[in-house]
Design a protein around this motif. Structure first.
Motif, PDB file in Angstrom:
ATOM      1  N   PHE A  34      71.619 -65.308   9.891  1.00  0.00           N
ATOM      2  CA  PHE A  34      72.990 -64.876   9.623  1.00  0.00           C
ATOM      3  C   PHE A  34      73.082 -63.353   9.671  1.00  0.00           C
ATOM      4  N   TRP A  35      74.267 -62.887  10.025  1.00  0.00           N
ATOM      5  CA  TRP A  35      74.608 -61.478   9.870  1.00  0.00           C
ATOM      6  C   TRP A  35      75.872 -61.376   9.023  1.00  0.00           C
ATOM      7  N   TYR A  36      75.828 -60.406   8.098  1.00  0.00           N
ATOM      8  CA  TYR A  36      76.964 -60.123   7.240  1.00  0.00           C
ATOM      9  C   TYR A  36      77.263 -58.626   7.300  1.00  0.00           C
ATOM     10  N   VAL A  37      78.524 -58.286   7.024  1.00  0.00           N
ATOM     11  CA  VAL A  37      78.927 -56.892   6.960  1.00  0.00           C
ATOM     12  C   VAL A  37      79.536 -56.643   5.580  1.00  0.00           C
ATOM     13  N   GLN A  38      79.257 -55.461   5.045  1.00  0.00           N
ATOM     14  CA  GLN A  38      79.784 -55.110   3.739  1.00  0.00           C
ATOM     15  C   GLN A  38      80.448 -53.746   3.793  1.00  0.00           C
ATOM     16  N   TYR A  39      81.706 -53.704   3.357  1.00  0.00           N
ATOM     17  CA  TYR A  39      82.421 -52.445   3.206  1.00  0.00           C
ATOM     18  C   TYR A  39      82.298 -51.989   1.759  1.00  0.00           C
ATOM     19  N   PRO A  40      82.501 -50.715   1.479  1.00  0.00           N
ATOM     20  CA  PRO A  40      82.285 -50.190   0.122  1.00  0.00           C
ATOM     21  C   PRO A  40      83.038 -50.977  -0.952  1.00  0.00           C
ATOM     22  N   ASN A  41      82.318 -51.302  -2.005  1.00  0.00           N
ATOM     23  CA  ASN A  41      82.867 -52.017  -3.158  1.00  0.00           C
ATOM     24  C   ASN A  41      83.493 -53.353  -2.795  1.00  0.00           C
ATOM     25  N   ARG A  42      82.954 -53.992  -1.797  1.00  0.00           N
ATOM     26  CA  ARG A  42      83.429 -55.311  -1.391  1.00  0.00           C
ATOM     27  C   ARG A  42      82.259 -56.273  -1.281  1.00  0.00           C
ATOM     28  N   GLY A  43      82.564 -57.554  -1.266  1.00  0.00           N
ATOM     29  CA  GLY A  43      81.524 -58.545  -1.028  1.00  0.00           C
ATOM     30  C   GLY A  43      81.124 -58.553   0.424  1.00  0.00           C
ATOM     31  N   LEU A  44      80.244 -59.475   0.770  1.00  0.00           N
ATOM     32  CA  LEU A  44      79.757 -59.571   2.140  1.00  0.00           C
ATOM     33  C   LEU A  44      80.679 -60.469   2.958  1.00  0.00           C
ATOM     34  N   GLN A  45      80.961 -60.028   4.177  1.00  0.00           N
ATOM     35  CA  GLN A  45      81.764 -60.840   5.093  1.00  0.00           C
ATOM     36  C   GLN A  45      80.862 -61.433   6.158  1.00  0.00           C
ATOM     37  N   PHE A  46      81.030 -62.706   6.397  1.00  0.00           N
ATOM     38  CA  PHE A  46      80.237 -63.415   7.387  1.00  0.00           C
ATOM     39  C   PHE A  46      80.639 -62.973   8.798  1.00  0.00           C
ATOM     40  N   LEU A  47      79.646 -62.648   9.630  1.00  0.00           N
ATOM     41  CA  LEU A  47      79.904 -62.271  11.018  1.00  0.00           C
ATOM     42  C   LEU A  47      79.545 -63.384  11.996  1.00  0.00           C
ATOM     43  N   LEU A  48      78.326 -63.895  11.861  1.00  0.00           N
ATOM     44  CA  LEU A  48      77.886 -64.931  12.786  1.00  0.00           C
ATOM     45  C   LEU A  48      76.610 -65.587  12.268  1.00  0.00           C
ATOM     46  N   LYS A  49      76.288 -66.716  12.901  1.00  0.00           N
ATOM     47  CA  LYS A  49      75.079 -67.438  12.507  1.00  0.00           C
ATOM     48  C   LYS A  49      74.416 -68.082  13.721  1.00  0.00           C
ATOM     49  N   TYR A  50      73.114 -68.277  13.592  1.00  0.00           N
ATOM     50  CA  TYR A  50      72.369 -69.099  14.536  1.00  0.00           C
ATOM     51  C   TYR A  50      71.769 -70.261  13.756  1.00  0.00           C
ATOM     52  N   ARG A 100      68.539 -71.082  -0.391  1.00  0.00           N
ATOM     53  CA  ARG A 100      68.428 -69.695  -0.827  1.00  0.00           C
ATOM     54  C   ARG A 100      68.233 -68.778   0.370  1.00  0.00           C
ATOM     55  N   LEU A 101      69.005 -67.709   0.389  1.00  0.00           N
ATOM     56  CA  LEU A 101      68.926 -66.750   1.472  1.00  0.00           C
ATOM     57  C   LEU A 101      67.941 -65.629   1.143  1.00  0.00           C
ATOM     58  N   ALA A 102      67.254 -65.165   2.168  1.00  0.00           N
ATOM     59  CA  ALA A 102      66.486 -63.926   2.051  1.00  0.00           C
ATOM     60  C   ALA A 102      67.227 -62.864   2.852  1.00  0.00           C
TER      61      ALA A 102
ATOM     62  N   GLU B 100      76.641 -71.597   6.137  1.00  0.00           N
ATOM     63  CA  GLU B 100      76.530 -70.174   5.818  1.00  0.00           C
ATOM     64  C   GLU B 100      77.022 -69.934   4.404  1.00  0.00           C
ATOM     65  N   ALA B 101      76.605 -68.829   3.840  1.00  0.00           N
ATOM     66  CA  ALA B 101      77.059 -68.458   2.504  1.00  0.00           C
ATOM     67  C   ALA B 101      78.354 -67.682   2.602  1.00  0.00           C
ATOM     68  N   PHE B 102      79.248 -67.943   1.688  1.00  0.00           N
ATOM     69  CA  PHE B 102      80.485 -67.190   1.573  1.00  0.00           C
ATOM     70  C   PHE B 102      80.444 -66.450   0.234  1.00  0.00           C
ATOM     71  N   PHE B 103      80.842 -65.201   0.300  1.00  0.00           N
ATOM     72  CA  PHE B 103      80.684 -64.333  -0.846  1.00  0.00           C
ATOM     73  C   PHE B 103      82.014 -63.980  -1.486  1.00  0.00           C
ATOM     74  N   GLY B 104      81.962 -63.821  -2.807  1.00  0.00           N
ATOM     75  CA  GLY B 104      83.100 -63.272  -3.507  1.00  0.00           C
ATOM     76  C   GLY B 104      83.250 -61.789  -3.207  1.00  0.00           C
ATOM     77  N   GLN B 105      84.322 -61.236  -3.701  1.00  0.00           N
ATOM     78  CA  GLN B 105      84.638 -59.837  -3.407  1.00  0.00           C
ATOM     79  C   GLN B 105      83.780 -58.870  -4.201  1.00  0.00           C
ATOM     80  N   GLY B 106      83.065 -59.386  -5.170  1.00  0.00           N
ATOM     81  CA  GLY B 106      82.219 -58.532  -5.992  1.00  0.00           C
ATOM     82  C   GLY B 106      82.945 -58.031  -7.231  1.00  0.00           C
ATOM     83  N   THR B 107      82.161 -57.726  -8.253  1.00  0.00           N
ATOM     84  CA  THR B 107      82.692 -57.174  -9.509  1.00  0.00           C
ATOM     85  C   THR B 107      81.921 -55.911  -9.849  1.00  0.00           C
TER      86      THR B 107
END
Lengths: 113, 112
Positions: A34-50, A100-102, B100-107
């Motif tokens: 998996f690839w995820y992207v994170q913007y400041p003070n935000r959770g992770l957004q899913f981009l893509l998976k294999y 569980r993800l690594a 895939e895992a889906f994430f919350g917005q964070g705290t």
């Protein structure tokens, strides 16, 4: 055990140039990647998976990644980077049957206007 | 994609008080949810696995009496930071998985 290596700390690229973020993994059995992207003070957004099938997977926002089993790699790519792509990118892996993800350490991508 | 909602997005509390963070899967049932902690410019550190209807599984070094996890339904897990101290200040993120895992917005927790 499962693990991910993202060798670079920061990737700098000029806007409009190709963007590559590297990832190698280690896992027992078939990997889910998996690839995820994170913007400041935000959770992770899913981009893509294999999971299986085509080694080249396409995802959100024009990103794609290529699964290479022999090199145990799953590099993220985008043909033409945008300034808005500047963010923190995480590669993650889990084995089939393990929920569980690594995560890798993350790569800061900076796209220079 | 599936949505995981985490609340609150930021909280400031006094030392010694407790703070509850909620994590909801809005459009799928999650028998398992995960709680992570993230330090600035670092990766996610798994704290615990939240299991619906049973006790959470904590990672080594995470105090279960300090970080109370409740997963009472298939769509809600809560993390309570008890007797918070300034060193508990951090960014906490939950996730729920389909493939895939889906994430919350964070705290963002700040203990003063």
């Amino acid at each position: 055990a499962q693990s991910v290596a993202q060798p670079e700390d920061q990737v700098n690229v000029a806007e409009g140039n190709p963007l590559t973020v590297k990832c190698t993994y280690s896992v027992s059995g078939n990997p889910y990647l998996f690839w995820y992207v994170q913007y400041p003070n935000r959770g992770l957004q899913f981009l893509l998976k294999y999971i299986t099938g085509d080694n080249l997977v396409k995802g959100s926002y024009g990103f794609e990644a290529e699964f290479n089993k022999s090199q145990t790699s799953f590099h993220l790519k985008k043909p033409s980077a945008l300034v808005s792509d500047s963010a923190l990118y995480f590669c993650a892996v889990r084995a089939y049957g393990n929920n569980r993800l690594a995560f890798g350490k993350g790569n800061q991508v900076v796209v220079i206007p | 994609g599936a949505v995981v909602s985490q609340h609150p997005s930021r909280v400031i509390c006094k030392s010694g008080t407790s703070v509850k963070i909620e994590c909801r899967s809005l459009d799928f049932q999650a028998t398992t949810m995960f709680w992570y902690r993230q330090f600035p410019k670092q990766s996610l550190m798994l704290m615990a696995t939240s299991n619906e209807g049973s006790k959470a599984t904590y990672e080594q070094g995470v105090e279960k009496d300090k970080f109370l996890i409740n997963h009472a339904s298939l769509t809600l897990s809560t993390l309570t930071v008890t007797s918070a101290h300034p060193e508990d200040s951090s960014f906490y993120i939950c996730s729920a998985s389909a493939i895939e895992a889906f994430f919350g917005q964070g705290t963002r927790l700040t203990v003063v």
